[in-house]
Motif scaffolding. Structure first.
Motif, PDB file in Angstrom:
ATOM      1  N   PHE A  31       0.882  -1.160   0.000  1.00  0.00           N
ATOM      2  CA  PHE A  31       0.000   0.000   0.000  1.00  0.00           C
ATOM      3  C   PHE A  31       0.924   1.214   0.000  1.00  0.00           C
ATOM      4  N   ARG A 110      -8.568  -1.101 -13.500  1.00  0.00           N
ATOM      5  CA  ARG A 110      -7.589  -1.898 -12.768  1.00  0.00           C
ATOM      6  C   ARG A 110      -6.603  -2.614 -13.677  1.00  0.00           C
ATOM      7  N   MET A 112      -4.470  -5.999 -13.043  1.00  0.00           N
ATOM      8  CA  MET A 112      -4.355  -7.081 -12.062  1.00  0.00           C
ATOM      9  C   MET A 112      -3.100  -7.913 -12.320  1.00  0.00           C
ATOM     10  N   TYR A 161      -1.903   3.785  -8.604  1.00  0.00           N
ATOM     11  CA  TYR A 161      -1.635   3.498  -7.192  1.00  0.00           C
ATOM     12  C   TYR A 161      -1.968   2.034  -6.904  1.00  0.00           C
ATOM     13  N   VAL A 162      -1.456   1.549  -5.792  1.00  0.00           N
ATOM     14  CA  VAL A 162      -1.666   0.150  -5.404  1.00  0.00           C
ATOM     15  C   VAL A 162      -3.002   0.039  -4.680  1.00  0.00           C
ATOM     16  N   GLU A 163      -3.901  -0.777  -5.234  1.00  0.00           N
ATOM     17  CA  GLU A 163      -5.175  -1.033  -4.561  1.00  0.00           C
ATOM     18  C   GLU A 163      -5.040  -2.213  -3.601  1.00  0.00           C
ATOM     19  N   ARG A 164      -4.283  -3.202  -4.026  1.00  0.00           N
ATOM     20  CA  ARG A 164      -3.970  -4.335  -3.147  1.00  0.00           C
ATOM     21  C   ARG A 164      -2.515  -4.734  -3.367  1.00  0.00           C
ATOM     22  N   HIS A 177      -8.480  -4.554 -16.645  1.00  0.00           N
ATOM     23  CA  HIS A 177      -9.949  -4.668 -16.536  1.00  0.00           C
ATOM     24  C   HIS A 177     -10.555  -3.355 -16.993  1.00  0.00           C
TER      25      HIS A 177
ATOM     26  N   PHE B  43      -8.876   1.609   4.306  1.00  0.00           N
ATOM     27  CA  PHE B  43      -8.862   0.266   3.732  1.00  0.00           C
ATOM     28  C   PHE B  43     -10.232  -0.368   3.939  1.00  0.00           C
ATOM     29  N   GLN B  50     -15.988  -6.384  -5.830  1.00  0.00           N
ATOM     30  CA  GLN B  50     -14.591  -6.487  -6.314  1.00  0.00           C
ATOM     31  C   GLN B  50     -14.266  -7.952  -6.604  1.00  0.00           C
ATOM     32  N   MET B  52     -12.501  -9.359  -8.659  1.00  0.00           N
ATOM     33  CA  MET B  52     -11.118  -9.661  -9.070  1.00  0.00           C
ATOM     34  C   MET B  52     -10.220  -9.958  -7.869  1.00  0.00           C
ATOM     35  N   TYR B  53     -10.733  -9.697  -6.669  1.00  0.00           N
ATOM     36  CA  TYR B  53      -9.992 -10.027  -5.453  1.00  0.00           C
ATOM     37  C   TYR B  53     -10.739 -11.134  -4.716  1.00  0.00           C
ATOM     38  N   GLN B  57     -10.111  -9.942   1.313  1.00  0.00           N
ATOM     39  CA  GLN B  57      -8.756  -9.387   1.218  1.00  0.00           C
ATOM     40  C   GLN B  57      -8.793  -7.878   1.432  1.00  0.00           C
ATOM     41  N   GLU B  58      -7.743  -7.375   2.047  1.00  0.00           N
ATOM     42  CA  GLU B  58      -7.695  -5.940   2.330  1.00  0.00           C
ATOM     43  C   GLU B  58      -7.285  -5.153   1.083  1.00  0.00           C
ATOM     44  N   ILE B  59      -8.089  -4.166   0.745  1.00  0.00           N
ATOM     45  CA  ILE B  59      -7.816  -3.310  -0.424  1.00  0.00           C
ATOM     46  C   ILE B  59      -8.030  -1.856  -0.031  1.00  0.00           C
ATOM     47  N   MET B  60      -7.576  -0.937  -0.878  1.00  0.00           N
ATOM     48  CA  MET B  60      -7.873   0.477  -0.649  1.00  0.00           C
ATOM     49  C   MET B  60      -9.393   0.652  -0.741  1.00  0.00           C
TER      50      MET B  60
END
Lengths: 179, 179
Positions: A31, A110, A112, A161-164, A177, B43, B50, B52-53, B57-60
């Motif tokens: 993050f 996104r 991925m 930016y990093v989403e995960r 995506h 977060f 979502q 795709m995750y 899972q923790e994401i922004m």
């Protein structure tokens, strides 16, 4: 057909004296981006890129990573009449191939990674004079600074930016995506 | 002409038993959204929105605030044949007027507040059955749940996150930056 970006290079700007980056084989995205990079952080200070905020105000960091494409860099090189432009000179963090119009990817979509990590595109990284001067000095031609700003419009790549968090490696195929 | 959104209501979902919101006169937006609201946080856990995750899972957190428009809510009410739809029933945090096609605002654009705070639009909040069931129970007509999902497409508002904290008050005029 999903759009696939191949990761050709991973770079970090960890020398405080310059924005020029150096290559790595892999990195664990956090993050905030790439730990140790000058643009790392979940938060950042507002600057010239965010004129709607006062300079120095703390905002969410939407510009953690700079991503450029092999095809677009070659196109800029041809338009300014040089052999090549190294992504390091632009302070790029990721170089991708297979997405010729990378810079036109809309904000919010996104990218991925095979590791399960995910990036969010924050749109065009508008060309400025810093990288132009580095290119000019490498080719010993001061006219290239201005020419770069003109000819790199809509081709200089994106910020993200990093989403995960997740690892990213050279050779990874990242899935874009579009929605 | 810049697009201006008038803040008509500010609402919080601070009752853990329901997503239904209640009205406030003003609130100090934080990084993460509205403190005490069920969607507050820098977060968040990945969920059905979502895919795709992996779940959990923790994401922004890109879905800190739900924003709806007076004009679009009235349009949905007319299309499903009821007198009105309260923003509380949809779990909305902000109600705006003056932006008839709020839901079509692209991802990534900013909504700037008079206090200096700023929000980032994260695109359409796709209608789901939860708010549909609340509407159905208020009008005592179970068919309204499905009808809401159909007729609220591209009109149920957007989600957003806080880019820079700041106070927001009912009556504020927020400027929408289209680039």
């Amino acid at each position: 057909m999903p759009l696939i970006a191949r990761i050709e290079a991973i770079l970090i700007a960890d020398d405080p004296s310059t924005f020029v980056t150096r290559a790595l084989d892999r990195v664990a995205l956090q993050f905030g981006g790439i730990e140790g990079d000058r643009h790392f952080g979940i938060f950042a200070k507002a600057g010239v890129r965010q004129p709607m905020y006062k300079r120095g105000q703390e905002i969410m960091n939407r510009r953690q990573l700079s991503i450029v494409s092999v095809e677009e860099l070659q196109g800029i090189a041809e338009r300014i009449g040089v052999d090549h432009i190294k992504p390091e000179w632009l302070g790029a963090n990721l170089v991708v191939s297979g997405v010729p119009e990378l810079t036109k990817l809309p904000m919010g979509i996104r990218m991925m990674l095979p590791s399960g990590g995910g990036l969010v595109c924050e749109g065009e990284n508008e060309p400025c004079s810093g990288p132009g001067r580095i290119i000019a000095s490498h080719y010993n031609d001061s006219l290239l600074t201005k020419l770069f700003i003109q000819k790199a419009q809509q081709a200089r790549g994106i910020v993200a930016y990093v989403e995960r968090p997740g690892e990213i490696r050279v050779g990874d195929l990242a899935k874009i995506h579009m929605e």
